[in-house]
Motif scaffolding. Structure first.
Motif, PDB file in Angstrom:
ATOM      1  N   ALA A 136      14.759  36.670  70.962  1.00 14.89           N
ATOM      2  CA  ALA A 136      15.930  36.515  70.101  1.00 14.89           C
ATOM      3  C   ALA A 136      16.757  37.788  70.145  1.00 14.89           C
ATOM      4  CB  ALA A 136      15.478  36.225  68.669  1.00 14.89           C
ATOM      5  N   PRO A 137      18.042  37.717  69.876  1.00 21.75           N
ATOM      6  CA  PRO A 137      18.882  38.914  69.898  1.00 21.75           C
ATOM      7  C   PRO A 137      18.364  39.948  68.905  1.00 21.75           C
ATOM      8  CG  PRO A 137      20.223  36.937  69.696  1.00 21.75           C
ATOM      9  CD  PRO A 137      18.800  36.525  69.589  1.00 21.75           C
ATOM     10  N   GLY A 138      18.240  41.179  69.368  1.00 23.09           N
ATOM     11  CA  GLY A 138      17.802  42.260  68.500  1.00 23.09           C
ATOM     12  C   GLY A 138      16.302  42.505  68.538  1.00 23.09           C
ATOM     13  N   THR A 139      15.520  41.573  69.085  1.00 20.26           N
ATOM     14  CA  THR A 139      14.067  41.749  69.140  1.00 20.26           C
ATOM     15  C   THR A 139      13.701  42.933  70.022  1.00 20.26           C
ATOM     16  OG1 THR A 139      13.744  39.377  68.849  1.00 20.26           O
ATOM     17  CG2 THR A 139      11.881  40.629  69.699  1.00 20.26           C
ATOM     18  N   GLU A 140      14.354  43.038  71.159  1.00 19.14           N
ATOM     19  CA  GLU A 140      14.065  44.131  72.079  1.00 19.14           C
ATOM     20  C   GLU A 140      14.404  45.481  71.449  1.00 19.14           C
ATOM     21  OE1 GLU A 140      15.340  45.649  76.521  1.00 19.14           O
ATOM     22  OE2 GLU A 140      15.556  43.530  76.021  1.00 19.14           O
ATOM     23  N   GLU A 141      15.535  45.533  70.750  1.00 20.80           N
ATOM     24  CA  GLU A 141      15.930  46.793  70.112  1.00 20.80           C
ATOM     25  C   GLU A 141      14.948  47.187  69.019  1.00 20.80           C
ATOM     26  OE1 GLU A 141      18.137  44.232  70.481  1.00 20.80           O
ATOM     27  OE2 GLU A 141      19.221  45.059  72.193  1.00 20.80           O
ATOM     28  N   ARG A 142      14.526  46.205  68.201  1.00 19.30           N
ATOM     29  CA  ARG A 142      13.571  46.500  67.130  1.00 19.30           C
ATOM     30  C   ARG A 142      12.228  46.957  67.701  1.00 19.30           C
ATOM     31  NH1 ARG A 142      15.506  41.571  64.709  1.00 19.30           N
ATOM     32  NH2 ARG A 142      13.534  40.633  65.322  1.00 19.30           N
ATOM     33  N   LEU A 143      11.811  46.295  68.770  1.00 17.38           N
ATOM     34  CA  LEU A 143      10.560  46.682  69.410  1.00 17.38           C
ATOM     35  C   LEU A 143      10.660  48.089  69.986  1.00 17.38           C
ATOM     36  CD1 LEU A 143       7.721  45.902  70.294  1.00 17.38           C
ATOM     37  CD2 LEU A 143       8.711  44.884  72.347  1.00 17.38           C
ATOM     38  N   ARG A 144      11.770  48.408  70.632  1.00 13.27           N
ATOM     39  CA  ARG A 144      11.977  49.752  71.178  1.00 13.27           C
ATOM     40  C   ARG A 144      11.932  50.806  70.072  1.00 13.27           C
ATOM     41  NH1 ARG A 144      16.403  49.090  74.255  1.00 13.27           N
ATOM     42  NH2 ARG A 144      15.160  48.865  76.121  1.00 13.27           N
ATOM     43  N   GLU A 145      12.608  50.532  68.953  1.00 15.72           N
ATOM     44  CA  GLU A 145      12.611  51.485  67.838  1.00 15.72           C
ATOM     45  C   GLU A 145      11.209  51.678  67.268  1.00 15.72           C
ATOM     46  OE1 GLU A 145      15.384  50.073  64.949  1.00 15.72           O
ATOM     47  OE2 GLU A 145      17.100  50.242  66.320  1.00 15.72           O
ATOM     48  N   ALA A 146      10.458  50.593  67.151  1.00 15.20           N
ATOM     49  CA  ALA A 146       9.098  50.693  66.611  1.00 15.20           C
ATOM     50  C   ALA A 146       8.210  51.525  67.539  1.00 15.20           C
ATOM     51  CB  ALA A 146       8.501  49.305  66.418  1.00 15.20           C
ATOM     52  N   LEU A 147       8.324  51.313  68.846  1.00 12.31           N
ATOM     53  CA  LEU A 147       7.516  52.071  69.792  1.00 12.31           C
ATOM     54  C   LEU A 147       7.928  53.539  69.841  1.00 12.31           C
ATOM     55  CD1 LEU A 147       7.139  49.533  72.729  1.00 12.31           C
ATOM     56  CD2 LEU A 147       5.415  50.243  71.074  1.00 12.31           C
ATOM     57  N   GLU A 148       9.227  53.818  69.738  1.00 17.06           N
ATOM     58  CA  GLU A 148       9.692  55.209  69.703  1.00 17.06           C
ATOM     59  C   GLU A 148       9.177  55.923  68.457  1.00 17.06           C
ATOM     60  OE1 GLU A 148      13.927  55.014  70.058  1.00 17.06           O
ATOM     61  OE2 GLU A 148      13.860  54.679  72.220  1.00 17.06           O
ATOM     62  N   THR A 149       9.167  55.217  67.307  1.00 18.22           N
ATOM     63  CA  THR A 149       8.653  55.798  66.074  1.00 18.22           C
ATOM     64  C   THR A 149       7.157  56.087  66.208  1.00 18.22           C
ATOM     65  OG1 THR A 149      10.286  54.558  64.803  1.00 18.22           O
ATOM     66  CG2 THR A 149       8.402  55.446  63.590  1.00 18.22           C
ATOM     67  N   LEU A 150       6.428  55.151  66.789  1.00 17.67           N
ATOM     68  CA  LEU A 150       4.997  55.330  66.990  1.00 17.67           C
ATOM     69  C   LEU A 150       4.724  56.487  67.962  1.00 17.67           C
ATOM     70  CD1 LEU A 150       2.145  54.254  66.433  1.00 17.67           C
ATOM     71  CD2 LEU A 150       2.439  52.760  68.410  1.00 17.67           C
ATOM     72  N   ALA A 151       5.471  56.554  69.042  1.00 19.04           N
ATOM     73  CA  ALA A 151       5.281  57.627  70.023  1.00 19.04           C
ATOM     74  C   ALA A 151       5.687  58.976  69.449  1.00 19.04           C
ATOM     75  CB  ALA A 151       6.088  57.326  71.283  1.00 19.04           C
ATOM     76  N   GLY A 152       6.635  59.008  68.565  1.00 23.40           N
ATOM     77  CA  GLY A 152       7.061  60.273  67.961  1.00 23.40           C
ATOM     78  C   GLY A 152       5.991  60.899  67.094  1.00 23.40           C
ATOM     79  N   GLY A 153       5.072  60.109  66.583  1.00 23.28           N
ATOM     80  CA  GLY A 153       4.013  60.635  65.727  1.00 23.28           C
ATOM     81  C   GLY A 153       2.794  61.114  66.502  1.00 23.28           C
ATOM     82  N   VAL A 154       2.792  60.931  67.826  1.00 23.48           N
ATOM     83  CA  VAL A 154       1.652  61.337  68.641  1.00 23.48           C
ATOM     84  C   VAL A 154       1.931  62.712  69.225  1.00 23.48           C
ATOM     85  CG1 VAL A 154       0.304  60.797  70.702  1.00 23.48           C
ATOM     86  CG2 VAL A 154       1.083  58.964  69.217  1.00 23.48           C
ATOM     87  N   HIS A 155       1.024  63.657  68.986  1.00 19.85           N
ATOM     88  CA  HIS A 155       1.169  65.008  69.529  1.00 19.85           C
ATOM     89  C   HIS A 155      -0.119  65.381  70.244  1.00 19.85           C
ATOM     90  CE1 HIS A 155       4.906  65.580  67.405  1.00 19.85           C
ATOM     91  NE2 HIS A 155       4.326  65.131  66.287  1.00 19.85           N
ATOM     92  N   ALA A 156       0.005  65.773  71.498  1.00 22.30           N
ATOM     93  CA  ALA A 156      -1.163  66.162  72.281  1.00 22.30           C
ATOM     94  C   ALA A 156      -1.522  67.609  71.985  1.00 22.30           C
ATOM     95  CB  ALA A 156      -0.868  65.996  73.767  1.00 22.30           C
ATOM     96  N   ALA A 157      -2.786  67.923  72.142  1.00 18.02           N
ATOM     97  CA  ALA A 157      -3.232  69.304  71.984  1.00 18.02           C
ATOM     98  C   ALA A 157      -2.616  70.141  73.108  1.00 18.02           C
ATOM     99  CB  ALA A 157      -4.751  69.358  72.043  1.00 18.02           C
ATOM    100  N   PRO A 158      -2.347  71.417  72.874  1.00 15.68           N
ATOM    101  CA  PRO A 158      -1.680  72.242  73.883  1.00 15.68           C
ATOM    102  C   PRO A 158      -2.441  72.336  75.207  1.00 15.68           C
ATOM    103  CG  PRO A 158      -1.781  73.399  71.784  1.00 15.68           C
ATOM    104  CD  PRO A 158      -2.568  72.148  71.631  1.00 15.68           C
TER     105      PRO A 158
END
Length: 104
Positions: free
Chosen positions: A12-34
């Motif tokens: 449906a229109p907007g599903t891809e954008e919402r999914l992209r935003e959700a994955l970007e938010t999830l990836a933004g919270g992941v931090h690897a050890a140095p």
């Protein structure tokens, strides 16, 4: 023909954008050890060295066992002359030469 899609269905229109935003938010919270990559690479190299060492040991064991088996088989061979060296057909001398005497 083509039925209109409702917002909750896939594609449906907007599903891809919402999914992209959700994955970007999830990836933004992941931090690897140095030094995570360095530690992981060290583990990979250790496992690779261990694999090569095990393979070299296995090849050596198989080679030694093959040599020992070959020596054992050769040791089991009869000491008397076999059928290959029988003197039944004239001892390998041509028939036209005749018997060999001590006078020649």
């Amino acid at each position: 023909m083509n039925a209109p899609r409702t917002p909750g269905t896939p594609g449906a229109p907007g599903t891809e954008e919402r999914l992209r935003e959700a994955l970007e938010t999830l990836a933004g919270g992941v931090h690897a050890a140095p030094d995570a990559y360095r530690a992981a690479r060290g583990g990979w190299l250790r496992r690779e060295r261990r694999r090569r060492l095990v393979l070299a040991a296995l090849v050596t064991v198989v080679f030694v066992l093959a040599v020992l088996a070959g020596l054992w088989v050769l040791n089991q061979a009869p000491t008397e002359r076999g059928a290959v060296f029988d003197d039944v057909h004239g001892g390998g001398r041509p028939a036209a030469a005749g018997p060999v005497t001590a006078e020649t």
